[in-house]
Design an enzyme around this catalytic site. Structure first.
Site, PDB file in Angstrom:
ATOM      1  N   THR A  83       0.833  -1.198   0.000  1.00  0.00           N
ATOM      2  CA  THR A  83       0.000   0.000   0.000  1.00  0.00           C
ATOM      3  C   THR A  83       0.866   1.246   0.000  1.00  0.00           C
ATOM      4  O   THR A  83       2.038   1.218   0.395  1.00  0.00           O
ATOM      5  CB  THR A  83      -0.889   0.071   1.252  1.00  0.00           C
ATOM      6  OG1 THR A  83      -0.053   0.281   2.413  1.00  0.00           O
ATOM      7  CG2 THR A  83      -1.716  -1.178   1.435  1.00  0.00           C
ATOM      8  N   ASP A  84       0.271   2.362  -0.421  1.00  0.00           N
ATOM      9  CA  ASP A  84       0.864   3.646  -0.101  1.00  0.00           C
ATOM     10  C   ASP A  84       0.740   3.823   1.410  1.00  0.00           C
ATOM     11  O   ASP A  84      -0.055   3.147   2.061  1.00  0.00           O
ATOM     12  CB  ASP A  84       0.141   4.764  -0.846  1.00  0.00           C
ATOM     13  CG  ASP A  84       1.006   6.003  -1.020  1.00  0.00           C
ATOM     14  OD1 ASP A  84       1.992   6.152  -0.275  1.00  0.00           O
ATOM     15  OD2 ASP A  84       0.692   6.823  -1.891  1.00  0.00           O
ATOM     16  N   TRP A  85       1.523   4.727   1.965  1.00  0.00           N
ATOM     17  CA  TRP A  85       1.582   4.855   3.421  1.00  0.00           C
ATOM     18  C   TRP A  85       0.241   5.357   3.959  1.00  0.00           C
ATOM     19  O   TRP A  85      -0.187   6.468   3.673  1.00  0.00           O
ATOM     20  CB  TRP A  85       2.725   5.790   3.800  1.00  0.00           C
ATOM     21  CG  TRP A  85       4.000   5.078   4.107  1.00  0.00           C
ATOM     22  CD1 TRP A  85       4.785   5.245   5.214  1.00  0.00           C
ATOM     23  CD2 TRP A  85       4.665   4.066   3.320  1.00  0.00           C
ATOM     24  NE1 TRP A  85       5.878   4.401   5.173  1.00  0.00           N
ATOM     25  CE2 TRP A  85       5.829   3.666   4.015  1.00  0.00           C
ATOM     26  CE3 TRP A  85       4.386   3.445   2.112  1.00  0.00           C
ATOM     27  CZ2 TRP A  85       6.703   2.698   3.549  1.00  0.00           C
ATOM     28  CZ3 TRP A  85       5.260   2.477   1.625  1.00  0.00           C
ATOM     29  CH2 TRP A  85       6.387   2.117   2.344  1.00  0.00           C
ATOM     30  N   GLY A  86      -0.425   4.472   4.716  1.00  0.00           N
ATOM     31  CA  GLY A  86      -1.759   4.778   5.219  1.00  0.00           C
ATOM     32  C   GLY A  86      -2.852   4.504   4.204  1.00  0.00           C
ATOM     33  O   GLY A  86      -3.998   4.882   4.417  1.00  0.00           O
ATOM     34  N   GLY A  87      -2.524   3.819   3.131  1.00  0.00           N
ATOM     35  CA  GLY A  87      -3.469   3.601   2.046  1.00  0.00           C
ATOM     36  C   GLY A  87      -4.357   2.386   2.198  1.00  0.00           C
ATOM     37  O   GLY A  87      -5.065   2.029   1.259  1.00  0.00           O
TER      38      GLY A  87
END
Length: 808
Positions: free
Chosen positions: A228-232
């Site tokens: 994932t993207d960070w926090g995605g």
């Protein structure tokens, strides 16, 4: 069949669950003696390894590293060897710094010139973007470092990026927003790929079976792992079910407990979890995380030279009236502009590099044989006009033969976390250009920016040279071009409109509510301007040279095209030959021209060479939605060879066998086919493409949910929540006024409530998020009580999960 069955059989359910998310800001989870941790680092433009306190927005310091030209800059080289060299240099530097995975390249399509992160992306064209990214990936992975193309997919705006739904028709999705990834994956073979924050047609990309399984793995043949993207991460279990392998920065014990409970309750088949673990282990166990690299050192001089060559071959000459360039050694140069002493050479946010060897135009002038009459600041980087600075600049200018003025976009203009507000340059810079243009001296403008700008001043200046964001060695490279030591060979990888008013549906960008409607369909970038016959400032593929080239003898066969190119000028130079394909008589919606190949040739004066460009499986295809397959429309195609999309030199007709397509009699089809986008209504778009995603409406006093943003607390029932939203908005405005946008505030402002449980390293779990929402929705006392109880309950559970810390 699991490739790592022997290891997976030894892992407990808890360990498998924990492997699905990171153990910190930059590390994957480690299981002692069985699975090592990988260190991941931002790196599209250069490594941003944070050895101390970590963050994903470029706020905290990172170790010194080489700053290479931005992807937007590299794309202007149209040079596959150059971008692969940059990739190899990134991979070597990563290995020396014990970084196992580079989070790049970024290759999203530049849908709109105001996209805040466009400087990190290659092009508005998927073919060019995919070809360049594929070679960067090959370079990064040449020594075992893992590349991570991002953000998959249809990620076109920074505004509310974690809570945005990209509404796009299937054919446009395939041909424009996924073909770039397809080419990059099939030619670069990346071992990882990063999903984007947004939804596509109502489903978050990180939990989309259509994107991650049907297309990415089955159609594209991707065999790495998905991060994932960070926090995605939206729904952790849905992500695992549909093909996501690793959530970052890490959910820690609460995330693991969520997976364990899903397996025990029958909501997640453990066999599916094993498959996700297996896909992750395939990469981790073959990565440099299993090796010691103590003996590997960075050759900083070599890295700097790679950055220099990349910047040199990416510089674009946009105007050269009366051959004012190149400069001679006798020319007295007035160097003006704050950027000349304090360069704008990279973007902002997660790509921010702690530069090792930064050059400036001011400091490198003498080394490149430039006779400086002096230097003047000319303008304030951020702020109003300064008459004293303008007067100083004019006084210096009249003592020179030629003014070299370095202007462009400042840091507040383009950054991760925020979209640009307009396409204009700072007003004080435009004023300076106007003042200097009234003098008798020749005026050469050197641009520094990561995306297009309006140029109402173009007719007032003698030359324009665009270095984009040239990285740490961009200044020396620019002097090489200005003095003629290198003949500029860069070509634009994006269109420069006359003004932002010409951008289709520009008034709707960025979308400030959940749905972002891609009403332009296939007509992105030059595909629109070319077919609509809309005048542009500079067309896609444009770039001048100090020499001239002629084309003749075009031939076409089943393998591709061949053309003779001759340097008809007086100096050696490099030409980029561009192949465009069109079909005038067609029964499907299609642009007038599409880039389908390119080749570079370097020639001495008078020299000629036969240039070949091969056809491939992308040359004539289109995506047929009715059959859900790629097809070729039968008939006569126009083969076009040009210097840019608007300057076609040679054409030929070519007959192609394929599918007969029935003509469509439809009013909306006719509007699109005529590229009359201004007449396309919301109803036209929704009905024609069967995409009915009604825009969310917000009213004061309504309940907010997990996927509403903190910015939307302005509508909350709780006066406390409304006050917090107002404070955030005001604080952001103050930081922008100072010229230093607070990325942390921007991130939080656009962050949905669910992200609180995804970005706090296990400190907040989803039960606590529910309690926070209860407070926001007007139930302060019961919500506060639940939040406090939830905090202590979560802490107790985390401490009870002793296996988590023991595994590290």
């Amino acid at each position: 069949m699991l490739k790592n069955a022997a290891i997976i059989e030894k892992l407990t359910l808890e360990q498998k669950a924990a492997l699905m998310s990171g153990q910190g800001e930059w590390k994957s989870y480690a299981v002692n003696n069985q699975v090592p941790a990988m260190f991941l680092s931002d790196g599209p433009l250069g490594l941003r390894k944070q050895s101390g306190a970590g963050d994903h927005l470029g706020l905290n310091g990172s170790e010194p590293a080489t700053c290479f030209p931005s992807s937007a800059t590299l794309a202007n080289s149209w040079n596959l060897e150059v971008v692969e060299d940059v990739g190899q240099a990134l991979g070597k530097e990563a290995q020396a710094l014990d970084v196992h995975q580079v989070l790049g390249p970024g290759l999203n399509i530049k849908r709109n010139p105001l996209g805040g992160r466009n400087f990190e992306y290659y092009s508005e064209d998927p073919y060019l973007a995919g070809k360049l990214a594929g070679r960067v990936i090959r370079g990064i992975q040449a020594n075992g470092t893992i590349a991570t193309p991002k953000h998959f997919a249809v990620n076109s705006q920074e505004t509310r990026r974690m809570a945005s739904n990209s509404v796009v028709d299937e054919r446009t999705l395939r041909e424009i927003y996924l073909t770039n990834f397809e080419i990059a994956i099939q030619e670069g073979y990346p071992k990882s790929i990063m999903t984007s924050y947004n939804e596509v047609n109502g489903t978050y990309t990180n939990e989309s079976h259509h994107l991650l399984q049907d297309i990415l793995r089955q159609e594209f043949g991707f065999d790495g792992y998905v991060v994932t993207d960070w926090g995605g991460d939206n729904d952790h279990i849905a992500g695992i079910k549909n093909g996501s392998n690793l959530v970052m920065p890490g959910l820690k014990q609460p995330g693991a407990r969520e997976v364990i409970a899903a397996v025990q309750e029958g909501r997640l088949d453990e066999a599916v979890l094993d498959q996700r673990v297996d896909e992750l282990l395939n990469v981790v166990l073959s990565s440099n995380a299993t090796k010691k690299n103590d003996a590997i050192k960075v050759d900083w001089d070599h890295q700097h030279q790679v950055a220099y060559q990349a910047a040199l071959k990416s510089i674009v000459l946009l105007k050269n009236e009366a051959d004012v360039l190149p400069l001679t050694q006798e020319t007295r140069v007035a160097l003006i502009g704050d950027f000349a002493a304090n360069p704008r050479y990279q973007g902002a946010g997660s790509s921010l590099v702690n530069t090792k060897n930064l050059e400036t135009l001011k400091d490198t002038a003498q080394a490149h044989g430039v006779t400086l009459a002096g230097y003047a600041q000319g303008y304030k980087r951020v702020g109003q006009s300064d008459p004293a600075l303008i007067a100083e600049a004019k006084d210096l200018a009249i003592k020179s033969d030629v003014v070299v003025l370095n202007v462009g976009l400042n840091e507040v203009s383009e950054s991760e976390g925020m979209d640009r507000k307009n396409m204009t340059m700072p007003a004080n810079q435009v004023e300076l250009i106007q003042e200097l243009s009234q003098l008798d001296q020749k005026l050469v403008v050197v641009l520094s920016a990561g995306s297009p700008v309006e140029m109402p001043w173009l007719d007032r200046v003698d030359a324009v040279v665009h270095g984009y964001l040239g990285g740490e060695a961009g200044a020396g490279a620019m002097w090489e071009v200005l003095t003629g030591a290198y003949n500029p060979s860069g070509r634009l990888a994006e269109t420069y409109p006359m003004s932002y008013a010409d951008v289709p549906f520009g008034e709707e960008f960025p979308a400030h509510r959940r749905n972002s409607y891609y009403k332009e369909s296939l007509f992105v970038g030059y595909r629109y301007y070319d077919k609509a016959q809309k005048a542009v400032r500079f067309p896609f593929g444009f770039g001048l040279s100090y020499t001239s080239f002629t084309y003749d003898n075009l031939s076409v066969n089943d393998q591709g095209v061949e053309v003779k190119v001759t340097n008809s000028g007086q100096v050696a130079g490099t030409e980029t030959v561009q192949l465009y394909i069109g079909k005038a008589e067609t029964n499907i919606l299609r642009p007038a021209k599409e880039l389908k190949g390119f080749a570079q040739v370097s020639l001495a004066p008078g020299e000629s060479q036969q240039v070949k460009i091969s056809f491939d499986d992308k040359t004539f295809r289109y995506f047929d939605v009715s059959s859900d397959t790629w097809q070729v429309e039968a008939g006569t195609y126009q083969i076009m060879i040009g210097k840019n999309v608007n300057d076609i030199i040679l054409t030929a007709d070519y007959q192609v066998e394929g599918q007969e397509v029935m003509a469509v009699q439809d009013e909306v089809f006719a509007k699109y086919q005529a590229c009359d986008l201004q007449s396309i209504s919301q109803n036209d778009f929704e009905n024609y493409f069967n995409l009915e995603f009604k825009q969310n409406t917000m009213v004061k006093g309504q309940n907010l949910g997990y996927n509403d943003t903190l910015a939307e607390m302005i509508y909350a029932k709780s006066w406390i929540a409304r006050a917090v939203a107002k404070w955030l908005k005001n604080a952001i405005a103050k930081s922008e006024a100072k010229g230093k946008p607070d990325l942390n505030l921007l991130f939080n402002y656009n962050m949905p409530f669910r992200a609180m449980g995804k970005m706090t390293g296990g400190l907040i779990d989803q039960d606590m998020v529910t309690a926070i929402l209860r407070i926001v929705n007007g139930h302060f006392w019961s919500g506060s009580s639940r939040l406090i109880k939830g905090y202590f309950r979560n802490q107790k559970r985390n401490k009870a999960d002793t296996w988590y810390e023991e595994d590290k």
